[in-house]
Write a protein that holds these residues in place. Structure first.
Motif, PDB file in Angstrom:
ATOM      1  N   PHE A   1      34.021  53.902   3.896  1.00 55.03           N
ATOM      2  CA  PHE A   1      33.327  55.185   3.886  1.00 55.03           C
ATOM      3  C   PHE A   1      31.834  54.917   3.982  1.00 55.03           C
ATOM      4  CE2 PHE A   1      36.827  58.013   2.977  1.00 55.03           C
ATOM      5  CZ  PHE A   1      37.784  57.138   2.511  1.00 55.03           C
ATOM      6  N   LYS A   2      31.232  55.332   5.098  1.00 52.93           N
ATOM      7  CA  LYS A   2      29.802  55.136   5.320  1.00 52.93           C
ATOM      8  C   LYS A   2      29.084  56.460   5.082  1.00 52.93           C
ATOM      9  CE  LYS A   2      29.964  51.172   8.310  1.00 52.93           C
ATOM     10  NZ  LYS A   2      29.171  50.427   9.244  1.00 52.93           N
ATOM     11  N   ILE A   3      28.028  56.404   4.303  1.00 54.18           N
ATOM     12  CA  ILE A   3      27.277  57.594   3.905  1.00 54.18           C
ATOM     13  C   ILE A   3      25.964  57.632   4.679  1.00 54.18           C
ATOM     14  CG2 ILE A   3      26.210  58.797   1.968  1.00 54.18           C
ATOM     15  CD1 ILE A   3      28.269  57.174   0.170  1.00 54.18           C
ATOM     16  N   PHE A   4      25.726  58.744   5.360  1.00 56.86           N
ATOM     17  CA  PHE A   4      24.524  58.920   6.174  1.00 56.86           C
ATOM     18  C   PHE A   4      23.712  60.100   5.653  1.00 56.86           C
ATOM     19  CE2 PHE A   4      27.641  56.847   8.828  1.00 56.86           C
ATOM     20  CZ  PHE A   4      26.923  55.865   9.476  1.00 56.86           C
ATOM     21  N   ALA A   5      22.417  59.875   5.403  1.00 54.62           N
ATOM     22  CA  ALA A   5      21.542  60.943   4.920  1.00 54.62           C
ATOM     23  C   ALA A   5      20.919  61.733   6.071  1.00 54.62           C
ATOM     24  CB  ALA A   5      20.441  60.366   4.034  1.00 54.62           C
ATOM     25  N   THR A   6      20.984  61.200   7.284  1.00 52.06           N
ATOM     26  CA  THR A   6      20.445  61.915   8.444  1.00 52.06           C
ATOM     27  C   THR A   6      21.184  63.231   8.603  1.00 52.06           C
ATOM     28  OG1 THR A   6      19.970  59.823   9.531  1.00 52.06           O
ATOM     29  CG2 THR A   6      20.029  61.790  10.926  1.00 52.06           C
TER      30      THR A   6
ATOM     31  N   SER B   1      18.159  54.679  21.791  1.00 51.88           N
ATOM     32  CA  SER B   1      16.784  55.048  22.100  1.00 51.88           C
ATOM     33  C   SER B   1      16.426  56.404  21.524  1.00 51.88           C
ATOM     34  CB  SER B   1      16.594  55.043  23.618  1.00 51.88           C
ATOM     35  OG  SER B   1      17.482  55.973  24.206  1.00 51.88           O
ATOM     36  N   SER B   2      17.417  57.206  21.162  1.00 56.28           N
ATOM     37  CA  SER B   2      17.171  58.538  20.617  1.00 56.28           C
ATOM     38  C   SER B   2      16.959  58.454  19.118  1.00 56.28           C
ATOM     39  CB  SER B   2      18.365  59.448  20.918  1.00 56.28           C
ATOM     40  OG  SER B   2      18.271  60.628  20.174  1.00 56.28           O
ATOM     41  N   GLU B   3      15.862  59.039  18.634  1.00 53.89           N
ATOM     42  CA  GLU B   3      15.583  59.015  17.200  1.00 53.89           C
ATOM     43  C   GLU B   3      16.697  59.699  16.414  1.00 53.89           C
ATOM     44  OE1 GLU B   3      12.359  61.041  14.326  1.00 53.89           O
ATOM     45  OE2 GLU B   3      11.522  59.869  15.976  1.00 53.89           O
ATOM     46  N   GLU B   4      17.264  60.790  16.965  1.00 56.87           N
ATOM     47  CA  GLU B   4      18.347  61.526  16.307  1.00 56.87           C
ATOM     48  C   GLU B   4      19.566  60.641  16.086  1.00 56.87           C
ATOM     49  OE1 GLU B   4      20.382  64.903  14.707  1.00 56.87           O
ATOM     50  OE2 GLU B   4      18.273  64.604  15.151  1.00 56.87           O
ATOM     51  N   ASP B   5      19.839  59.722  17.051  1.00 52.64           N
ATOM     52  CA  ASP B   5      21.009  58.873  16.963  1.00 52.64           C
ATOM     53  C   ASP B   5      20.733  57.551  16.248  1.00 52.64           C
ATOM     54  OD1 ASP B   5      22.492  60.756  18.296  1.00 52.64           O
ATOM     55  OD2 ASP B   5      22.130  59.876  20.263  1.00 52.64           O
ATOM     56  N   ASP B   6      19.477  57.223  15.999  1.00 46.00           N
ATOM     57  CA  ASP B   6      19.120  55.974  15.350  1.00 46.00           C
ATOM     58  C   ASP B   6      19.284  56.141  13.845  1.00 46.00           C
ATOM     59  OD1 ASP B   6      18.305  53.414  14.967  1.00 46.00           O
ATOM     60  OD2 ASP B   6      16.170  53.873  15.119  1.00 46.00           O
ATOM     61  N   VAL B   7      20.512  55.996  13.387  1.00 49.99           N
ATOM     62  CA  VAL B   7      20.881  56.316  12.016  1.00 49.99           C
ATOM     63  C   VAL B   7      21.459  55.076  11.347  1.00 49.99           C
ATOM     64  CG1 VAL B   7      22.357  57.781  10.598  1.00 49.99           C
ATOM     65  CG2 VAL B   7      21.387  58.683  12.702  1.00 49.99           C
ATOM     66  N   THR B   8      21.062  54.825  10.122  1.00 47.32           N
ATOM     67  CA  THR B   8      21.601  53.733   9.338  1.00 47.32           C
ATOM     68  C   THR B   8      22.278  54.307   8.106  1.00 47.32           C
ATOM     69  OG1 THR B   8      19.798  52.311  10.062  1.00 47.32           O
ATOM     70  CG2 THR B   8      21.032  51.606   8.126  1.00 47.32           C
ATOM     71  N   ALA B   9      23.449  53.810   7.793  1.00 41.46           N
ATOM     72  CA  ALA B   9      24.155  54.249   6.588  1.00 41.46           C
ATOM     73  C   ALA B   9      23.323  53.867   5.373  1.00 41.46           C
ATOM     74  CB  ALA B   9      25.532  53.616   6.512  1.00 41.46           C
ATOM     75  N   ILE B  10      23.183  54.810   4.427  1.00 41.25           N
ATOM     76  CA  ILE B  10      22.460  54.484   3.199  1.00 41.25           C
ATOM     77  C   ILE B  10      23.335  53.700   2.251  1.00 41.25           C
ATOM     78  CG2 ILE B  10      20.845  56.417   3.346  1.00 41.25           C
ATOM     79  CD1 ILE B  10      22.566  57.831   1.156  1.00 41.25           C
ATOM     80  N   SER B  11      24.655  53.791   2.434  1.00 39.04           N
ATOM     81  CA  SER B  11      25.566  53.098   1.556  1.00 39.04           C
ATOM     82  C   SER B  11      26.948  53.045   2.189  1.00 39.04           C
ATOM     83  CB  SER B  11      25.632  53.830   0.208  1.00 39.04           C
ATOM     84  OG  SER B  11      26.241  53.027  -0.753  1.00 39.04           O
ATOM     85  N   GLU B  12      27.782  52.147   1.671  1.00 42.28           N
ATOM     86  CA  GLU B  12      29.148  52.032   2.149  1.00 42.28           C
ATOM     87  C   GLU B  12      30.038  51.645   0.989  1.00 42.28           C
ATOM     88  OE1 GLU B  12      29.709  48.993   5.088  1.00 42.28           O
ATOM     89  OE2 GLU B  12      31.781  49.578   5.458  1.00 42.28           O
ATOM     90  N   THR B  13      31.234  52.221   0.948  1.00 45.66           N
ATOM     91  CA  THR B  13      32.217  51.834  -0.047  1.00 45.66           C
ATOM     92  C   THR B  13      33.550  51.667   0.654  1.00 45.66           C
ATOM     93  OG1 THR B  13      33.182  52.356  -2.210  1.00 45.66           O
ATOM     94  CG2 THR B  13      32.803  54.215  -0.734  1.00 45.66           C
ATOM     95  N   VAL B  14      34.357  50.712   0.213  1.00 48.00           N
ATOM     96  CA  VAL B  14      35.660  50.460   0.803  1.00 48.00           C
ATOM     97  C   VAL B  14      36.728  50.820  -0.215  1.00 48.00           C
ATOM     98  CG1 VAL B  14      37.185  48.709   1.791  1.00 48.00           C
ATOM     99  CG2 VAL B  14      34.725  48.626   2.247  1.00 48.00           C
ATOM    100  N   VAL B  15      37.654  51.687   0.204  1.00 46.87           N
ATOM    101  CA  VAL B  15      38.763  52.094  -0.656  1.00 46.87           C
ATOM    102  C   VAL B  15      40.048  51.832   0.119  1.00 46.87           C
ATOM    103  CG1 VAL B  15      39.822  53.977  -1.948  1.00 46.87           C
ATOM    104  CG2 VAL B  15      37.344  53.923  -1.647  1.00 46.87           C
ATOM    105  N   LEU B  16      40.891  50.966  -0.437  1.00 45.17           N
ATOM    106  CA  LEU B  16      42.136  50.570   0.203  1.00 45.17           C
ATOM    107  C   LEU B  16      41.892  50.209   1.664  1.00 45.17           C
ATOM    108  CD1 LEU B  16      44.675  53.009  -1.492  1.00 45.17           C
ATOM    109  CD2 LEU B  16      44.206  50.628  -2.036  1.00 45.17           C
TER     110      LEU B  16
END
Length: 195
Positions: free
Chosen positions: A68-73, A49-64
């Protein structure tokens, strides 16, 4: 049964679009390996419910064995670390060239970047001794990508938009990169599963 290739460098890169709400097929291929189609489903179950916590990863990459999830927030380093831990992971340990190349390749897809990103490296516990979130001391590793003149007297490390490491005040708000374990990963994380 999948064939195990010991000591193989295996990079599986998955780009997820923001707002992906249904199952989507992505074709993943490697030059020496057969291409394989995999299914990816976004995880909308962790809404807040908190806007600060409502975050979506802009991208994800898997290494071994890590995702790794990338967040711009933008968050302080402490808040970014807590967010990663809330997902069951930690701030990213980018302690080798393969991981660095995979993560920076994902970041390149989102240029121009509007922020730098907190990673899991700091000298918070002992001034001048940089330690990764997994407990590995940086000086025990041969890989680093410090910007010229770095590290400075600040304690927390971020990955800048030029893909170099820089120390900065931990209270600054920046994007962040989380590292999470991958389900169904082989016990020997230096192995690569091929289909």
């Amino acid at each position: 049964m999948p064939k195990m290739m010991p000591n193989a460098v295996c990079l599986l890169v998955i780009s997820l679009l923001v707002g992906l709400s249904q199952e989507t097929s992505i074709n993943v291929g490697f030059p020496e390996l057969k291409s394989r189609e995999i299914n990816v489903r976004s995880d909308d179950s962790s809404s807040s419910s908190s806007e600060e916590d409502d975050v979506t990863a802009i991208s994800e990459t898997v290494v071994l064995c890590s995702s790794f999830k990338i967040f711009a927030t933008r968050k302080t380093r402490a808040d970014a670390k807590a967010a990663c831990e809330g997902l069951g992971g930690m701030l990213a340990v980018i302690s080798d060239e393969d991981t660095y190349l995979a993560v920076t390749e994902e970041l390149r897809k989102h240029r121009p970047l509007s922020t730098a990103f907190w990673i899991g490296l700091s000298d918070l516990d002992s001034d001048g001794e940089f330690v990764w979130e997994d407990g590995t001391v940086l000086k025990n590793r041969c890989f680093s990508v410090w910007e010229d003149g770095q590290p400075s007297t600040e304690d927390c490390v971020l990955l800048k938009r030029n893909f170099k490491w820089k120390t900065q005040k931990c209270s600054r708000k920046r994007g962040y990169i989380c590292q999470l374990p991958v389900a169904d990963c082989p016990t020997d994380c230096t192995s690569c599963i091929t289909i």
